[in-house]
Design a protein around this motif. Structure first.
Motif, PDB file in Angstrom:
ATOM      1  N   PRO A   3       0.784  -1.236   0.000  1.00 26.63           N
ATOM      2  CA  PRO A   3       0.000   0.000   0.000  1.00 26.63           C
ATOM      3  C   PRO A   3       0.818   1.291   0.000  1.00 26.63           C
ATOM      4  N   GLY A  18     -13.219  -8.722   5.275  1.00 25.79           N
ATOM      5  CA  GLY A  18     -14.275  -7.733   5.486  1.00 25.79           C
ATOM      6  C   GLY A  18     -15.422  -8.237   6.352  1.00 25.79           C
ATOM      7  N   ASP A  90     -14.666  -6.052   1.480  1.00 21.94           N
ATOM      8  CA  ASP A  90     -13.638  -6.035   0.430  1.00 21.94           C
ATOM      9  C   ASP A  90     -12.299  -5.492   0.916  1.00 21.94           C
ATOM     10  N   HIS A  91     -11.996  -5.708   2.208  1.00 22.69           N
ATOM     11  CA  HIS A  91     -10.702  -5.330   2.779  1.00 22.69           C
ATOM     12  C   HIS A  91     -10.151  -6.499   3.595  1.00 22.69           C
ATOM     13  N   TYR A  92      -8.832  -6.466   3.807  1.00 25.83           N
ATOM     14  CA  TYR A  92      -8.154  -7.538   4.519  1.00 25.83           C
ATOM     15  C   TYR A  92      -7.219  -6.950   5.574  1.00 25.83           C
ATOM     16  N   SER A 105      -0.534  -4.682   8.223  1.00 26.10           N
ATOM     17  CA  SER A 105      -1.719  -3.848   8.466  1.00 26.10           C
ATOM     18  C   SER A 105      -1.660  -3.094   9.789  1.00 26.10           C
ATOM     19  N   ALA A 112      -7.167  -3.018   0.618  1.00 27.53           N
ATOM     20  CA  ALA A 112      -8.333  -3.122  -0.257  1.00 27.53           C
ATOM     21  C   ALA A 112      -8.178  -4.311  -1.196  1.00 27.53           C
ATOM     22  N   ASP A 113      -9.307  -4.927  -1.524  1.00 25.56           N
ATOM     23  CA  ASP A 113      -9.327  -6.099  -2.395  1.00 25.56           C
ATOM     24  C   ASP A 113      -8.604  -5.861  -3.719  1.00 25.56           C
ATOM     25  N   ASP A 114      -8.720  -4.663  -4.264  1.00 30.08           N
ATOM     26  CA  ASP A 114      -8.096  -4.408  -5.566  1.00 30.08           C
ATOM     27  C   ASP A 114      -6.572  -4.316  -5.503  1.00 30.08           C
TER      28      ASP A 114
END
Length: 157
Positions: A3, A18, A90-92, A105, A112-114
Motif C-alpha cells: 500500500p 471484510g 472487500d478489505h483484509y 496492516s 483493499a481487495d483491488d
C-alpha cells in the motif's frame, strides 16, 4: 501490492476479511474475539542479529492452516496491541509471520481487495538480511519450499 509503494509486491498472511473484527492483545491475534488458532510452543533461541531471545510458536487454525510465527520473547514490540477494529467489506487485515519485525496492516491499515495480486505458492528467494541484502547470506534451503511448510526452530520467517 504494497500500500505504501504500489509498484512493489509485498507478502503477508491474511488474518481477517471484510466484516470481521480484528484485535491484537499482548501479541495474540483475535478474530471476532476468538484466537487465530491453537498455539503450540516450538522453540526459543537467541537471535544474534536482533540481539534478543526469539520464540517460535506453531498456530493451528480451525480451517486446517498451520504456520509458525516468530516473536520477540520480551514482548515489548510497539504493535503487540491493536484495539478492536471491524474491517470494511472487500478489505483484509494482513500480518507477517515474523510478527515483531514485519510491516503489515498494523502499520498501514487494511488492504483493499483491488490491491491483492494473488496468493503465493512457493518461496522463490530467501536471504538473511535487510531489504537491500543480496550481499547477505542466501538461505538456499528455503528455495522452492511450499509456503505452507513449517519453519524449523533455527530458521527465520
Amino acid at each position: 501490492e504494497y500500500p505504501v509503494q504500489p509498484w512493489q509486491d509485498f507478502f503477508n498472511r491474511c488474518m481477517a476479511t471484510g466484516g470481521k473484527t480484528i484485535e491484537v492483545r499482548n501479541g495474540e491475534v483475535l478474530v471476532d474475539q476468538k484466537p487465530e488458532g491453537q498455539r503450540h510452543f516450538v522453540s526459543s533461541n537467541y537471535d544474534l542479529r536482533q540481539q534478543q531471545q526469539v520464540t517460535y510458536t506453531e498456530i493451528q487454525r480451525e480451517d486446517g492452516q498451520n504456520y509458525t510465527i516468530r516473536q520477540f520473547k520480551n514482548g515489548t514490540y510497539r504493535l503487540n496491541n491493536v484495539d478492536p477494529q471491524t474491517l470494511p467489506e472487500d478489505h483484509y487485515f494482513m500480518m507477517g509471520d515474523n510478527r515483531d519485525n514485519s510491516l503489515d496492516s498494523r502499520d498501514w491499515g487494511f488492504v483493499a481487495d483491488d490491491l491483492v495480486v494473488g496468493k503465493p505458492l512457493i518461496i522463490w528467494l530467501s536471504w538473511d538480511g535487510n531489504s537491500r541484502g543480496f550481499g547477505n547470506k542466501n538461505r538456499w534451503e528455503r528455495l522452492g519450499k511450499d509456503i505452507r511448510y513449517r519453519l524449523e526452530p533455527d530458521e527465520k520467517a
